[in-house]
Structures are given as C-alpha cells and as structure tokens.
Scaffold this motif. Structure first.
Motif, PDB file in Angstrom:
ATOM      1  N   LEU A 270       0.828  -1.210   0.000  1.00 18.09           N
ATOM      2  CA  LEU A 270       0.000   0.000   0.000  1.00 18.09           C
ATOM      3  C   LEU A 270       0.863   1.262   0.000  1.00 18.09           C
ATOM      4  O   LEU A 270       0.527   2.249  -0.663  1.00 18.09           O
ATOM      5  N   VAL A 271       1.970   1.242   0.718  1.00 17.08           N
ATOM      6  CA  VAL A 271       2.877   2.395   0.709  1.00 17.08           C
ATOM      7  C   VAL A 271       3.417   2.629  -0.706  1.00 17.08           C
ATOM      8  O   VAL A 271       3.426   3.755  -1.210  1.00 17.08           O
ATOM      9  N   GLY A 272       3.859   1.558  -1.368  1.00 18.50           N
ATOM     10  CA  GLY A 272       4.372   1.704  -2.725  1.00 18.50           C
ATOM     11  C   GLY A 272       3.315   2.157  -3.699  1.00 18.50           C
ATOM     12  O   GLY A 272       3.583   3.005  -4.589  1.00 18.50           O
ATOM     13  N   TRP A 273       2.106   1.616  -3.581  1.00 20.77           N
ATOM     14  CA  TRP A 273       0.995   1.997  -4.456  1.00 20.77           C
ATOM     15  C   TRP A 273       0.651   3.470  -4.276  1.00 20.77           C
ATOM     16  O   TRP A 273       0.448   4.212  -5.248  1.00 20.77           O
ATOM     17  N   THR A 274       0.607   3.897  -3.010  1.00 20.40           N
ATOM     18  CA  THR A 274       0.303   5.299  -2.711  1.00 20.40           C
ATOM     19  C   THR A 274       1.382   6.227  -3.275  1.00 20.40           C
ATOM     20  O   THR A 274       1.085   7.276  -3.863  1.00 20.40           O
ATOM     21  N   ALA A 275       2.642   5.842  -3.108  1.00 19.32           N
ATOM     22  CA  ALA A 275       3.736   6.654  -3.634  1.00 19.32           C
ATOM     23  C   ALA A 275       3.640   6.789  -5.152  1.00 19.32           C
ATOM     24  O   ALA A 275       3.828   7.885  -5.707  1.00 19.32           O
ATOM     25  N   ASP A 276       3.327   5.683  -5.831  1.00 19.66           N
ATOM     26  CA  ASP A 276       3.226   5.721  -7.286  1.00 19.66           C
ATOM     27  C   ASP A 276       2.071   6.608  -7.752  1.00 19.66           C
ATOM     28  O   ASP A 276       2.212   7.395  -8.696  1.00 19.66           O
ATOM     29  N   LEU A 277       0.922   6.491  -7.098  1.00 19.24           N
ATOM     30  CA  LEU A 277      -0.248   7.240  -7.537  1.00 19.24           C
ATOM     31  C   LEU A 277      -0.108   8.735  -7.291  1.00 19.24           C
ATOM     32  O   LEU A 277      -0.567   9.553  -8.098  1.00 19.24           O
ATOM     33  N   LEU A 278       0.526   9.107  -6.180  1.00 13.82           N
ATOM     34  CA  LEU A 278       0.615  10.520  -5.810  1.00 13.82           C
ATOM     35  C   LEU A 278       1.962  11.137  -6.167  1.00 13.82           C
ATOM     36  O   LEU A 278       2.161  12.343  -5.944  1.00 13.82           O
ATOM     37  N   GLY A 279       2.879  10.321  -6.706  1.00 14.32           N
ATOM     38  CA  GLY A 279       4.192  10.859  -7.022  1.00 14.32           C
ATOM     39  C   GLY A 279       4.971  11.270  -5.794  1.00 14.32           C
ATOM     40  O   GLY A 279       5.742  12.237  -5.827  1.00 14.32           O
ATOM     41  N   LEU A 280       4.795  10.523  -4.698  1.00 18.57           N
ATOM     42  CA  LEU A 280       5.426  10.876  -3.431  1.00 18.57           C
ATOM     43  C   LEU A 280       6.745  10.135  -3.240  1.00 18.57           C
ATOM     44  O   LEU A 280       6.928   9.008  -3.721  1.00 18.57           O
ATOM     45  N   ASP A 281       7.640  10.751  -2.497  1.00 17.85           N
ATOM     46  CA  ASP A 281       8.778  10.050  -1.937  1.00 17.85           C
ATOM     47  C   ASP A 281       8.253   8.898  -1.072  1.00 17.85           C
ATOM     48  O   ASP A 281       7.210   9.021  -0.420  1.00 17.85           O
ATOM     49  N   ARG A 282       8.968   7.784  -1.056  1.00 20.76           N
ATOM     50  CA  ARG A 282       8.453   6.602  -0.355  1.00 20.76           C
ATOM     51  C   ARG A 282       8.229   6.866   1.130  1.00 20.76           C
ATOM     52  O   ARG A 282       7.223   6.418   1.697  1.00 20.76           O
ATOM     53  N   ARG A 314     -10.300   9.393  -0.832  1.00 19.62           N
ATOM     54  CA  ARG A 314     -10.462  10.854  -0.812  1.00 19.62           C
ATOM     55  C   ARG A 314      -9.106  11.556  -0.743  1.00 19.62           C
ATOM     56  O   ARG A 314      -8.985  12.737  -1.103  1.00 19.62           O
ATOM     57  N   LEU A 315      -8.063  10.828  -0.289  1.00 20.51           N
ATOM     58  CA  LEU A 315      -6.734  11.418  -0.197  1.00 20.51           C
ATOM     59  C   LEU A 315      -6.045  11.520  -1.546  1.00 20.51           C
ATOM     60  O   LEU A 315      -5.035  12.199  -1.686  1.00 20.51           O
ATOM     61  N   LEU A 316      -6.578  10.827  -2.563  1.00 20.90           N
ATOM     62  CA  LEU A 316      -5.888  10.722  -3.844  1.00 20.90           C
ATOM     63  C   LEU A 316      -6.150  11.900  -4.766  1.00 20.90           C
ATOM     64  O   LEU A 316      -5.454  12.059  -5.777  1.00 20.90           O
ATOM     65  N   GLY A 317      -7.158  12.712  -4.465  1.00 21.25           N
ATOM     66  CA  GLY A 317      -7.492  13.801  -5.364  1.00 21.25           C
ATOM     67  C   GLY A 317      -7.917  13.268  -6.718  1.00 21.25           C
ATOM     68  O   GLY A 317      -8.798  12.414  -6.819  1.00 21.25           O
ATOM     69  N   ALA A 318      -7.272  13.744  -7.772  1.00 19.39           N
ATOM     70  CA  ALA A 318      -7.647  13.325  -9.127  1.00 19.39           C
ATOM     71  C   ALA A 318      -6.952  12.038  -9.561  1.00 19.39           C
ATOM     72  O   ALA A 318      -7.259  11.506 -10.631  1.00 19.39           O
ATOM     73  N   ALA A 319      -6.021  11.524  -8.764  1.00 15.97           N
ATOM     74  CA  ALA A 319      -5.305  10.304  -9.136  1.00 15.97           C
ATOM     75  C   ALA A 319      -6.256   9.108  -9.122  1.00 15.97           C
ATOM     76  O   ALA A 319      -7.099   8.982  -8.223  1.00 15.97           O
ATOM     77  N   ARG A 320      -6.129   8.244 -10.136  1.00 17.29           N
ATOM     78  CA  ARG A 320      -7.002   7.075 -10.233  1.00 17.29           C
ATOM     79  C   ARG A 320      -6.159   5.831 -10.443  1.00 17.29           C
ATOM     80  O   ARG A 320      -5.236   5.813 -11.265  1.00 17.29           O
ATOM     81  N   ALA A 321      -6.506   4.790  -9.709  1.00 16.32           N
ATOM     82  CA  ALA A 321      -5.781   3.531  -9.835  1.00 16.32           C
ATOM     83  C   ALA A 321      -6.098   2.878 -11.173  1.00 16.32           C
ATOM     84  O   ALA A 321      -7.255   2.863 -11.614  1.00 16.32           O
ATOM     85  N   TYR A 322      -5.089   2.353 -11.826  1.00 15.57           N
ATOM     86  CA  TYR A 322      -5.244   1.596 -13.075  1.00 15.57           C
ATOM     87  C   TYR A 322      -6.107   2.346 -14.095  1.00 15.57           C
ATOM     88  O   TYR A 322      -6.950   1.758 -14.773  1.00 15.57           O
TER      89      TYR A 322
END
Length: 340
Positions: A270-282, A314-322
């Motif tokens: 989940l941490v990796g998925w979140t980082a990828d979707l939001l462009g965050l540092d790990r 709700r934390l993802l904003g406009a980011a959408r999985a897959y």
C-alpha cells in the motif's frame, strides 16, 4: 446506443468444479469487457446441511472449497493485471452453515501449531437466510439465544493460476489470490490479480453470507452464491500482491505466517501503491499511510494468514488507480443490471 454487453453464463456443473488454482483447462473463454454470470457452491460442496452433517464425515479431503472455473480471459498475458469487478453476490439458498472443524481455526491446535490437547469439538450451526429482510439468523447450538445478523455477502476465494506451472489448493491464499477470506470482497469491489499464464485462468468460490474479520473459527456463514462479475485486462499492470478497490478505499493484501509478516506485506504494497499514484517520496507515502490507513484482518486460520491494508481514496485527489478501470467496470455492471 451503446454496444450490447457481452454476457457469458457459466452453467452449474459439479463435475467441472476445480479444487486448485493452476493445472486446469478453461470451462469458457471470455473477452475483456465481458460480464460473467456464475453459480458457486459453498466450501463444503453442499454436503453439510444440518447439525448431524459433520464435515469430517460428509466431506472428503482434498475435495473442499470448490471453485467455479477456470475462466480464461482472452489477451491476458503474464505481466498484466486481471481486473475482476463484483457486480452482484447473492445467496443462492435460504440457508447457510458454519462449523468448528478439528485442527482448523484460530483457537485450536492445527497442523502447523502442534499441541498435546485434543482439538475442539466438531459442531455445525445452520443459519436461516432471509434475503428479503437482509438477514441471517444465528441460533445457539446449546441454549435459547438467537439473533438476526445483517447479510453481507462476499466471496472468500477468487484467484488466477499461479506462476511457473505451480498448482495450489483452493484453500490456500497467496500472491495468486485464492482463499483470501477478506470481508472486503463484497459486491461493488474490484480485485486486481497478477496474470501468470496466458488467459489468467480466473476461478471464484467460497461464498459467505457474512463473515467477521479474521474468520476466527475457520468458517464463515458458508452458502452457495449467484454471482455476476465484469472482467478486464490492464496491460503490464501486474501487482506484486492481490489488490482491491472500492468506491471509497484502495486495499492491498498480504499472505504469510506469522501474522505480522502478512501485515507487513500488505502495508508495504500500500505504501508503494500510494507513492506511485501521488508521485510521493516513499517515506512521505509511508507517513501518509501510517496516519490514515486501516488494517483489518482477513483470515487467521488458512494455510497462510491474510491481512488487508486500506487507504481512503479521498486522499488521492484526481489520481485514479489503473486509469479508472474500477469505475469503467462498475458502469459496465450497472448497464448489465439495467438491461435485465
């Protein structure tokens, strides 16, 4: 007008039920974007019908936890993700059963936790299912206590063929999916599974009228299901572990023993998925998941334990999985339901 939805019905055929993931030939091949209607038997194969039907006497190992399939999805190749959206999960019977089972469950001696004391008593509970009222009724086996519990239909088992020609029993969870036993897998949820062989070889079973987190005694309210799914393929999108998506959450799973390792696997994904979707540092993603995530137990009784990690969308904003496949399959399922 939109093109008609391709609807495939998989007939109920006890002779074609599978008891493993991998090694089988497909019962049907469907195109991505199809809707599939299917019947699934309960984990006891319908053999446990009353208190006298002790599973150890009426069921034969390894013929437990039958799954419907495998269903091949055209164009699915190793490295892809198979997206399976559960449109409907409805009890096919007006009764379900649960049991304590020798050497199975979280609070008894098991094959992996050897103890000198005898196993718990084997016992069967029968639940009356009232689909119209949306309830299943618990009645104490010894005593007069009874209470209506809300129906929350879900599938304990959904998976694909494992990699490298491996064949795994349908009672086992793992990176292929399988017997994950998470109550999160209810109608409205999309499951993302890694494709390991051509066609993916999807199979589904183990319907639960409801289940508490952890499936502590080893069985839920087990019942047959009439289920509708919509399927699609995400090219090159294979997750490391099965993932789920609902309207409100992203969910990662972990399958391991001990339980804390299953927890770690789910949180790591989940941490990796979140980082990828939001462009965050790990480590930023690690911090965000740490402060907002949930961690429900799925099962603490199977060959491997399963934990789930949840992040509010709700934390993802406009980011959408897959690229929004969950919403597309949800709309496909709604269109199918409207046409019936």
């Amino acid at each position: 007008m939109p093109e008609p939805v391709q609807v495939i019905t998989v007939p109920a055929d006890p002779d074609r039920y599978a008891y493993s993931f991998g090694g089988g030939s497909p019962v049907v091949t469907v195109q991505p974007g199809s809707v599939v209607e299917l019947f699934t038997e309960d984990c006891f194969g319908g053999r446990v019908r009353g208190p006298a039907d002790l599973p150890s006497q009426v069921c034969a190992f390894p013929y437990l936890n039958p799954v419907t399939g495998p269903i091949a999805v055209a164009g699915a190749e190793p490295g892809d993700a198979l997206a399976v959206h559960f449109v409907e999960i409805a009890p096919a019977r007006d009764w379900g059963v649960s049991s304590t089972f020798p050497h199975f469950g979280a609070l008894t001696a098991t094959h992996a936790t050897a103890m000198l004391h005898p196993p718990l008593e084997e016992r069967v509970w029968v639940y009356a299912i009232d689909a119209k009222a949306g309830t299943c009724r618990f009645e104490a086996a010894r005593g007069d206590f009874a209470v209506d519990l809300p129906l929350d239909p879900m599938h304990g088992t959904v998976g694909v063929a494992p990699a490298a020609g491996e064949r795994l029993m349908s009672i086992s969870p793992g990176v292929h999916g399988g017997n994950m036993d998470t109550p999160e897998l209810r109608a409205g949820t999309t499951v993302y599974l890694p494709v390991n062989v051509a066609g993916a070889m999807l199979a589904i079973g183990d319907g639960h009228a409801r289940q508490g987190e952890g499936e502590v005694c080893g069985t839920a309210v087990e019942t047959a299901m009439n289920t509708v799914v919509a399927v699609d393929v995400v090219k090159g999108g294979a997750p490391a572990v099965p993932r789920l998506e609902s309207d409100d959450f992203l969910l990662s799973t972990g399958h391991a023993r001990p339980l804390e390792d299953a927890f770690r696997v789910s949180q790591h994904d989940l941490v990796g998925w979140t980082a990828d979707l939001l462009g965050l540092d790990r480590l930023d993603a690690y911090q965000l998941v740490s402060q907002t995530g949930l961690a429900p137990a799925a099962n603490v009784c199977d060959t491997l334990y399963t934990m789930v990690a949840k992040l509010p969308k709700r934390l993802l904003g406009a980011a959408r999985a897959y690229d929004g496949v969950h919403d597309r399959l949800k709309a496909l399922g709604a269109a199918h339901t409207a046409r019936r």
